[in-house]
Design an enzyme around this catalytic site. Structure first.
Site, PDB file in Angstrom:
ATOM      1  N   GLU A 196      46.742  35.582  39.679  1.00 53.65           N
ATOM      2  CA  GLU A 196      46.624  34.417  38.797  1.00 53.65           C
ATOM      3  C   GLU A 196      47.958  34.027  38.183  1.00 53.65           C
ATOM      4  OE1 GLU A 196      44.405  36.801  39.021  1.00 53.65           O
ATOM      5  OE2 GLU A 196      42.532  35.761  39.455  1.00 53.65           O
ATOM      6  N   HIS A 199      33.083  39.554  34.298  1.00 51.52           N
ATOM      7  CA  HIS A 199      32.982  38.229  34.906  1.00 51.52           C
ATOM      8  C   HIS A 199      32.163  37.264  34.058  1.00 51.52           C
ATOM      9  CE1 HIS A 199      33.724  41.019  38.206  1.00 51.52           C
ATOM     10  NE2 HIS A 199      34.100  40.012  38.964  1.00 51.52           N
TER      11      HIS A 199
END
Lengths: 332, 385, 88
Positions: free
Chosen positions: A65, A134
């Site tokens: 990321e 998540h």
């Protein structure tokens, strides 16, 4: 809304239509992220776009990321209009340095010479049994940062319309898509297009209490309002839409009318966006309040994996109803 | 720590007469407190069971400090069962009310101590205040047109009661009068006023006036009171937060007893600036609306000086209790024919005893005396009123 | 005076009283006890009563005659003797 016939579309289809239109309209727009190309996106939002626009404009990235958000920032500085997708807000923390220290600050630090017209899309929220790494709602982390705009489309209309407006913005914009919304359906005008991103929306008008939600909690607030209506309580439901900057005027006007507020936030209560809204309402509407402001937030635990525990941890219509009843007191 | 005088900021708890778990009933002496003026026995206002003593003997604490908590008997019975709910919040020292309710109460002059709360944890809500002082009903001929507008602005949540709630009114009077006697150092003056000129003038006036335009002595007295108040401004205004705020206008509160019990003191505005005929019309209108329970909220909240007239019941003189935050109250007794010495001659004249109760924090007896003298002066020249 | 002319007058007086003392039980009124005493009327109530009678009957009651309106009985008797401009 504008007379064009409405069709049923999923939130996912609306997101895809928004990206397709953006890439058709502006050659500078491209999509980048993990699995957005060949796999069609973790949530299938970009299914078919690789075939339609080619690998130059729909780019799969490594699981890194920090790197690909940094690349997106560089591309934006260089004149492109990147859409960078991050799989979930949990993972975005790896890119927080890029987002906070570069994207949000460069215009300020360069005396206005360098802008970062980057659009970040990321999924957020719980409710799908994918456990604590998540499932979190960290929108408030980003809503805290000056230099960013933070949006939370809760309807197919906003999923369809917010992206283009965000791309027109000369500074970075983050769109939070609640992961439980992708499969939901809504009515959308066939010619639906860009929508403003600077105002909250009253999704249901009411006079007894203002229930504020955003993203994944708007539908729950509306369900609670329906249950309350059966008990004779007329709730107004506000969808924040934009988490930074907050639309104080709409919030204050509503609370001035109803004199009560229940704030629904899938974030944890401590340090939450709901806490910020509560503070603003007290600052600006204190003398209009007829009851303490209530907050319905996620229990202060990492989101549990088992379904019954996950359900119990999250704001639910029943908890919103209870909070409203406590707020209206003897009237309930 | 109760306030045992307007000038008391703190008190020392000398001794407890009760312990946790003791049953107490309203009026029991529960503690002894030392103030600047000596030892004072502290009575309890609610019956119940002492829950906890929060201040130790020998401690000096500011007025308003929670000294102890009590439970009512009902709560004790509940506590004996396994607790399933969080404990109720401690009884607040002052009525718990929402900001919106407080705002409305201020606007309408409602004492929150007299309002029953129906909100969360029994807090007083805006609707509860509206329940005590209903908004004025619109005149019937305009009711339709106005209703729509009202609903746009604020949708009424519950039908409003047509008349004042007698119990709430009793409590409001109790709270207001108790506060007055607790906080206001009253002084009292009286003067007999010769009414022969006024009554003669009235008789002549009324003989040529049709029934509907006839004047009452009360209208003359009100106008004279207002002019006297303008001359002595220390009796006209409010004492708020330790400061006297004189009022430039004279809004006279007229105490009207309700035959069902209780009383209200709505205001006639700007009496000093009106003619006697106008004052008479306002008074007639006001009394009529008091009887039918249709007062306006502005009339309820803003008198700057109140006049009470118990003469109708044959009382010779009345020394009234000031309505806080006003600073004086004018009392009028029954006009009676009395022997009256004047110019070395004894005659029989109609006479009224006028009194003033005034707030010694604001004025002294000399100013009060000037007020009564001015009132007398105006009653001697009714044609000028 | 016959009862046929007095009964409507009595209705007018009772109606006027109801307008100034809406809470009173007029059915229980004693015809010969002063109204101000029975109904706790103050001078303003009494003036409003006189005005209500005036409006109903068109009679002009001078102030010096107020004493003749003391009781229900005396009201009816007094009003029956006055010239008026409206039928009862």
């Amino acid at each position: 809304m504008n007379g064009a016939p409405a069709v049923k579309v999923t939130y996912r289809e609306a997101v895809r239509a928004a990206m397709r239109e953006a890439m058709q309209r502006d050659a500078r727009v491209f999509l980048m992220g993990e699995d957005v190309g060949r796999y069609g996106g973790t949530y299938a939002c970009s299914l078919g776009l690789l075939d339609e626009f080619g690998p130059e404009r729909v780019r799969d990235t490594p699981l890194s990321e920090g790197a690909f958000v940094g690349v997106g920032i560089g591309a934006a500085i260089g004149g492109m209009r990147p859409i960078v997708e991050i799989m979930t807000v949990n993972f975005s923390l790896l890119a927080l340095d890029q987002i906070l220290n570069n994207a949000a600050t460069l215009r300020h630090m360069s005396g206005g010479q360098v802008g970062v017209p980057l659009v970040l899309r990321m999924a957020t929220g719980a409710g799908r049994q994918v456990a604590a790494q998540h499932s979190h709602s960290l929108e408030n982390y980003y809503a805290h940062i000056p230099g960013l705009k933070v949006l939370a489309p809760a309807t197919v209309e906003d999923a369809r319309g917010m992206l283009w407006t965000a791309l027109l913005d000369p500074d970075p914009v983050i769109l939070f898509e609640h992961a439980t919304l992708y499969g939901t359906e809504g009515e959308l005008a066939e010619d639906a297009g860009a929508v403003p991103i600077d105002r909250a929306a009253v999704r249901r008008a009411g006079r007894d209490v203002t229930v504020v939600g955003y993203g994944g909690t708007v539908a729950k607030a509306l369900e609670a309002a329906r249950m309350l209506a059966e008990r004779g309580i007329d709730a107004e439901v506000i969808d924040l839409r934009t988490l930074r900057p907050l639309d104080d005027e709409t919030l204050v006007a509503s609370v001035r009318k109803t004199r009560r507020a229940v704030l629904v936030d899938e974030g944890w209560k401590t340090g939450s966006l709901a806490g910020e809204i509560c503070a603003r309402l007290v600052e600006r509407a204190f003398y209009d309040l007829d009851a303490p402001i209530a907050r319905v937030c996620t229990e202060e635990v990492p989101i549990p994996y088992p379904k019954h525990l996950e359900d119990a941890a999250l704001p639910q219509p029943g908890r919103i109803v209870e909070a409203v009843l406590a707020t209206v007191g003897g009237r309930g | 720590m109760p306030s045992l005088g307007a000038d008391m900021d703190a008190g020392t708890l000398v001794e407890w007469h009760v312990a946790a778990g003791d049953a107490v009933k309203r009026g029991d002496i529960v503690a002894v407190v030392e103030t600047d003026k000596g030892l004072v026995d502290i009575e309890i206002w609610e019956s119940g069971v002492v829950d906890a003593l929060l201040v130790a003997p020998g401690s000096k604490v500011p007025v308003g400090t929670l000294l102890a908590t009590t439970r009512t008997d009902g709560a004790r019975a509940q506590a004996a069962q396994p607790p399933v709910l969080p404990p109720p919040p401690r009884p607040p020292l002052r009525p718990m009310a929402s900001p919106a309710a407080k705002q409305l109460a201020r606007e309408r002059g409602v004492d929150l101590a007299a309002v029953h709360g129906t909100g969360p944890h029994g807090a007083i809500t805006r609707a509860d205040v509206e329940h005590v002082t209903p908004s004025p009903a619109p005149p019937p001929e305009k009711a339709e047109a106005r209703r729509e507008r009202v609903e746009e602005v604020e949708t009424p949540r519950e039908p409003r009661p047509a008349v004042l709630d007698a119990t709430a009114m009793r409590r409001a009077i109790a709270a207001s009068m108790a506060r007055s006697k607790r906080e206001i150092p009253h002084y009292y003056l009286s003067a007999d006023i010769d009414l022969s000129r006024s009554t003669a003038w009235l008789e002549a006036e009324n003989a040529r006036r049709p029934v509907e335009e006839r004047l009452l002595l009360a209208a003359l007295l009100l106008k004279a009171t207002a002019l006297a108040a303008r001359a002595v401004p220390e009796v006209n205004g409010f004492f708020v937060d330790g400061v006297f705020r004189p009022s430039s206008a004279v809004h006279l509160g007229v105490a009207v007893s309700l035959r069902q019990g209780g009383l209200v003191a709505p205001a006639i505005h700007d009496v000093d600036a009106r003619t006697v005929v106008e004052v008479q019309a306002s008074l007639r209108d006001l009394v009529g609306r008091v009887r039918t329970g249709r007062l306006r909220s502005s009339e309820m909240s803003d008198p700057t000086l109140t006049v009470t007239n118990l003469g109708e019941q044959g009382v010779a003189a009345v020394f009234g209790v000031i309505y806080p935050p006003q600073v004086a109250l004018v009392g009028l007794g029954k006009p009676l024919e009395r022997p009256w010495a004047s110019g070395g001659m004894l005659g029989v004249r109609p006479v009224v005893t006028a009194t003033i109760s005034a707030d010694h924090r604001v004025s002294d007896g000399h100013r009060g005396a000037l007020f009564l003298a001015a009132l007398d002066g105006w009653m001697q020249k009714p044609e000028a009123l | 005076m016959s009862t046929t002319t007095q009964a409507p007058l009595e209705q007018v007086v009772l109606g006027a009283l109801a307008s100034v003392a809406p809470e009173a039980d007029l059915a229980a009124l004693d015809r010969n006890v002063p109204l101000r005493e029975q109904l706790d009327l103050d001078s303003m109530d009494f003036l409003n009563f006189v005005i209500a009678v005036h409006r109903a009957l068109g009679v002009d009651v001078p102030e010096r005659d107020y004493a003749k309106l003391a009781t229900l009985e005396s009201c009816v008797e007094y009003l029956a003797g006055l010239p008026r401009t409206k039928p009862a």
